[in-house]
Scaffold this motif. Structure first.
Motif, short mmCIF file in Angstrom:
data_model
loop_
_atom_site.label_atom_id
_atom_site.label_comp_id
_atom_site.label_asym_id
_atom_site.label_seq_id
_atom_site.Cartn_x
_atom_site.Cartn_y
_atom_site.Cartn_z
N GLU A 58 -1.16 6.73 10.12
CA GLU A 58 -1.08 7.23 8.74
C GLU A 58 -0.54 6.16 7.80
N ALA A 59 0.44 5.38 8.28
CA ALA A 59 1.03 4.31 7.47
C ALA A 59 -0.01 3.25 7.12
N VAL A 60 -0.87 2.93 8.10
CA VAL A 60 -1.93 1.93 7.84
C VAL A 60 -2.90 2.45 6.79
N GLN A 61 -3.33 3.69 6.94
CA GLN A 61 -4.27 4.26 5.98
C GLN A 61 -3.65 4.33 4.58
N LYS A 62 -2.38 4.72 4.49
CA LYS A 62 -1.71 4.80 3.19
C LYS A 62 -1.50 3.42 2.59
N TYR A 63 -1.21 2.44 3.44
CA TYR A 63 -1.03 1.05 3.00
C TYR A 63 -2.31 0.52 2.35
N ILE A 64 -3.43 0.69 3.03
CA ILE A 64 -4.70 0.22 2.50
C ILE A 64 -5.08 1.01 1.25
N SER A 65 -4.77 2.29 1.24
CA SER A 65 -5.05 3.11 0.06
C SER A 65 -4.24 2.64 -1.14
N GLN A 66 -3.00 2.28 -0.90
CA GLN A 66 -2.16 1.79 -2.00
C GLN A 66 -2.71 0.47 -2.55
N LEU A 67 -3.15 -0.40 -1.66
CA LEU A 67 -3.73 -1.66 -2.11
C LEU A 67 -5.05 -1.44 -2.84
N ALA A 68 -5.79 -0.43 -2.41
CA ALA A 68 -7.08 -0.13 -3.03
C ALA A 68 -6.93 0.61 -4.35
N GLY A 69 -5.75 1.17 -4.59
CA GLY A 69 -5.52 1.89 -5.83
C GLY A 69 -6.11 3.30 -5.84
N ARG A 70 -6.49 3.77 -4.67
CA ARG A 70 -7.06 5.11 -4.51
C ARG A 70 -6.99 5.49 -3.04
N GLU A 71 -7.22 6.76 -2.74
CA GLU A 71 -7.22 7.18 -1.35
C GLU A 71 -8.45 6.63 -0.63
N VAL A 72 -8.22 5.94 0.47
CA VAL A 72 -9.30 5.37 1.28
C VAL A 72 -9.54 6.31 2.46
N SER A 73 -10.76 6.76 2.61
CA SER A 73 -11.09 7.69 3.69
C SER A 73 -11.24 6.95 5.02
N LEU A 74 -11.16 7.70 6.10
CA LEU A 74 -11.34 7.11 7.43
C LEU A 74 -12.75 6.52 7.57
N ALA A 75 -13.72 7.12 6.92
CA ALA A 75 -15.10 6.64 7.01
C ALA A 75 -15.25 5.24 6.42
N GLU A 76 -14.37 4.89 5.49
CA GLU A 76 -14.45 3.58 4.84
C GLU A 76 -13.79 2.48 5.65
N LEU A 77 -13.03 2.85 6.66
CA LEU A 77 -12.22 1.89 7.40
C LEU A 77 -12.81 1.54 8.76
N TYR A 78 -12.77 0.25 9.07
CA TYR A 78 -13.01 -0.21 10.43
C TYR A 78 -11.76 -1.02 10.80
N VAL A 79 -11.07 -0.59 11.84
CA VAL A 79 -9.78 -1.17 12.19
C VAL A 79 -9.84 -1.75 13.60
N THR A 80 -9.43 -3.00 13.73
CA THR A 80 -9.39 -3.66 15.03
C THR A 80 -8.20 -4.60 15.07
N ASN A 81 -8.03 -5.30 16.17
CA ASN A 81 -6.99 -6.32 16.31
C ASN A 81 -7.64 -7.66 16.64
N LEU A 82 -6.95 -8.72 16.31
CA LEU A 82 -7.42 -10.04 16.74
C LEU A 82 -7.48 -10.07 18.27
N CYS A 83 -6.48 -9.46 18.91
CA CYS A 83 -6.44 -9.34 20.36
C CYS A 83 -6.21 -7.88 20.72
N ASN A 84 -7.20 -7.25 21.30
CA ASN A 84 -7.07 -5.84 21.69
C ASN A 84 -6.54 -5.67 23.11
N LYS A 85 -6.39 -6.77 23.82
CA LYS A 85 -5.83 -6.71 25.16
C LYS A 85 -4.32 -6.49 25.08
#
Length: 230
Positions: A58-85
């Protein structure tokens, strides 16, 4: 469990968020999906341990939404890591060093993600993440700012031997945070890690760079996907 899986749909996502690794520092939690984003697709858990996983996503979604200046939906996000291992921790406290082999593989996988999507902006979180993206030529630009950043962000050899990441220079991320770079023409804006947001007193020097990041992101989200705006 060996690795976390990315979250998102390449058909709908316009924002690519790149984290560090599934644990980053001392956490022992193992997320099946990066940042526990699958928790946001169901009811908030009642148990405290499970609720904390929900809160991270939730914090990540709210963080990106704050930077975007609006609520960002889950459909708009693709989230990964540089290293997923799931990297091994070491007795010393600190940020885990992502080995070169894992970093290079991660950059290659992220390049494939970008190639298969329609992103308006790519958001790498944290200094080590952006350091490896620069080292392994994910970034289109080659200029003095990035050359100096790579030099200052390189791991301290003594700490690297212990499996820990500590930047060699003083605050190299200040020079790139909030700036606009590109990968295959797609804008890349480095931002602080979600765990460093909102800014604490000792991080106030990042206020202007993060304000710049916010402006960049809001401008790009109004643009045509994949267009390189100068």
């Amino acid at each position: 469990m060996k690795a976390a899986q990315s979250f998102g749909d390449l058909k709908t996502a316009t924002i690519l968020v790149i984290g560090h690794d599934p644990r980053l520092q001392r956490s022992r939690a193992e997320a099946e999906i990066v940042f526990f984003f699958d928790y946001l697709t169901r009811v908030r858990p009642a148990a405290r341990a499970e609720a904390k996983k929900y809160e991270l996503a939730e914090a990540v979604q709210k963080y990106i939404s704050q930077l975007a200046g609006r609520e960002v939906s889950l459909a708009e996000l693709y989230v990964t890591n540089l290293c997923n291992k799931f990297l091994d921790h070491v007795p010393n406290s600190g940020t885990v060093l992502i080995p070169d082999e894992q970093a290079q593989r991660g950059v290659e996988e992220i390049s494939q993600i970008v190639a298969g999507g329609h992103f308006k902006v790519i958001l790498p979180m944290s200094v080590q993440t952006f350091y490896h993206l620069c080292r392994w030529r994910f970034i289109d630009e080659t200029n003095q700012v990035l050359t100096q950043f790579i030099h200052a962000a390189r791991p301290v050899p003594e700490r690297a031997k212990l499996g820990l990441y500590q930047q060699s220079g003083k605050a190299p991320f200040l020079t790139v945070c909030g700036q606009r770079f590109h990968h295959e023409g797609v804008p890349v804006v480095p931002i602080l890690h979600v765990k460093q947001w909102p800014l604490r007193l000792r991080m106030r020097r990042y206020a202007d760079p993060m304000q710049q990041a916010q402006w960049q992101i809001q401008t790009l989200l109004r643009s045509i996907p994949g267009r390189r705006d100068e």
